[in-house]
Design an enzyme around this catalytic site. Structure first.
Site, PDB file in Angstrom:
ATOM      1  CG  LEU A 117      37.858  26.953  76.908  1.00 22.00           C
ATOM      2  CD1 LEU A 117      36.775  26.874  77.304  1.00 22.00           C
ATOM      3  CD2 LEU A 117      38.719  25.649  77.253  1.00 22.00           C
ATOM      4  CG  ASP A 164      44.894  26.181  69.576  1.00 16.06           C
ATOM      5  OD1 ASP A 164      45.719  25.465  69.854  1.00 16.06           O
ATOM      6  OD2 ASP A 164      44.869  27.240  70.294  1.00 16.06           O
TER       7      ASP A 164
HETATM    8  C1  MEV Z   1      47.377  28.295  72.447  1.00 18.03           C
HETATM    9  O1  MEV Z   1      46.030  27.705  72.626  1.00 18.03           O
HETATM   10  C2  MEV Z   1      48.448  27.336  72.454  1.00 18.03           C
HETATM   11  C3  MEV Z   1      49.758  27.553  72.582  1.00 18.03           C
HETATM   12  O2  MEV Z   1      50.772  26.403  72.497  1.00 18.03           O
HETATM   13  C4  MEV Z   1      50.284  28.242  71.359  1.00 18.03           C
HETATM   14  C5  MEV Z   1      50.020  27.665  69.845  1.00 18.03           C
HETATM   15  O3  MEV Z   1      50.022  26.398  69.921  1.00 18.03           O
HETATM   16  O4  MEV Z   1      49.912  28.048  68.764  1.00 18.03           O
HETATM   17  C6  MEV Z   1      50.426  28.353  73.596  1.00 18.03           C
END
Ligand code: MEV
Length: 329
Positions: A117, A164
């Protein structure tokens, strides 16, 4: 002393593939990390963190950020958490051109650490905002997102996308494709989140997909297919077509499973949600353990997840329209 907060997020579509330049659509949710920063008279850093989960473990450490805290979570997660805080403080020092300033930092978070999350992004974004404000520097949200991305990029050995950190800084729904990041409109989406009480190691999971991609053409094609699916998802979002969004979330989960990043408990929660009538359900974030996100405006999915043996916590998550913000100045 300044307190800032930043939201966590769920991925509607596109995690993992976004690392290779495919588009992704994360949405900020109303679970926040709150970081309080107080300037010290010396150049030391003291970090105190608590509640880095909904109700599981607590990460608590103090002293220099190099100290090893005594906690019941895997060492790699704790090292990562400390790396994120150190990196965020370095960014704030750099932005204020005060390389030797020390801080007391207190972190409280509603967001499970490593649960998919966006806990680390929210902590980094809120720390940069609080620490720069404490030094009387005001950064715009794009710059906070950019600096937070540099931190994630370093801690995750270059295997991070901007998704993120941009989502946490800006709030709402966002679209990220490589360096092209923008906010997009989204209807109210009835998110239900199931958390298995565990966590995946983002670095390891991303590295696993990269090596699969190198070894098998199907994995390369799967990553590109996720990108195509995201484009269809954007059209469904534009049309406000929740049923189609749900269908595409189901496909996206299947494609992530093919890339080896799901886990038994995540699959169990996804199926519990689907059997209960969810419009769609998928893992969110890096996978390996952590959270699933489903779409359901009835009580069915929430109830089913609460009774699922794989699920430790289930809750509704509203879209957080506001990204990083100062709570107390
Ligand atoms: C991690 O929350 C999401 C991934 O796509 C890694 C990233 O985007 O940095 C797995």
């Amino acid at each position: 002393m300044v307190t800032a907060s930043a939201p966590g997020k769920v991925y509607l579509f596109g995690e993992h593939a976004v690392v290779y330049g495919e588009p992704a659509v994360p949405c900020a949710i109303e679970l926040r990390a709150r970081v309080t920063v107080d300037r010290r008279d010396d150049d030391r850093l003291r970090v105190h963190a608590e509640d880095l989960s909904l109700d599981g473990f607590t990460v608590e450490y103090s002293g220099d950020a190099g100290d090893r805290p005594d906690v019941a979570v895997s060492e790699s997660l704790v090292e990562a958490a400390m790396g994120y805080v150190d990196g965020a403080i370095e960014q704030a020092r750099d932005a204020a051109a005060e390389p030797a300033v020390g801080f007391d930092v207190t972190i409280e978070s509603d967001i499970p650490l490593g649960g998919g999350l966006g806990s680390s992004a929210a902590v980094v974004v809120a720390t940069i905002e609080a620490a720069t404000r404490e030094l009387d520097v005001e950064l715009d949200r794009e710059e906070i997102a950019d600096r937070a991305y540099q931190v994630e990029h370093d801690v995750q050995d270059g295997e991070a996308s901007r998704a993120d950190t941009f989502c946490s800084a800006m709030g709402g729904a966002v679209r990220v494709e490589g360096d092209d990041c923008r906010t997009i409109g989204a209807p109210e989406l009835p998110f239900v989140v199931g958390f298995d009480g565990g966590a995946g190691d983002t670095g390891e999971l991303v590295a696993g997909v990269r090596s699969l991609k190198g070894e098998y053409d199907f994995a390369e094609t799967t990553v590109r297919t996720i990108g195509d699916l995201v484009l269809q998802g954007e059209r469904a979002l534009d049309d406000g077509d929740a049923a189609e969004i749900g269908r595409l979330m189901d496909f996206n989960h299947g494609l992530l499973s093919a890339l080896g990043v799901s886990a038994r408990r995540l699959d169990e929660m996804v199926w519990a949600a689907r059997d209960a009538g969810a419009m769609g359900a998928k893992l969110t974030g890096a996978g390996g353990g952590g959270c699933v996100v489903a779409l359901d405006d009835s009580e069915g999915t929430l109830t089913a997840l609460k009774y699922s043996p794989a699920c430790e916590q289930a809750f509704r998550a509203d879209l957080a329209r506001e990204g990083v913000r100062v709570e107390r100045d």
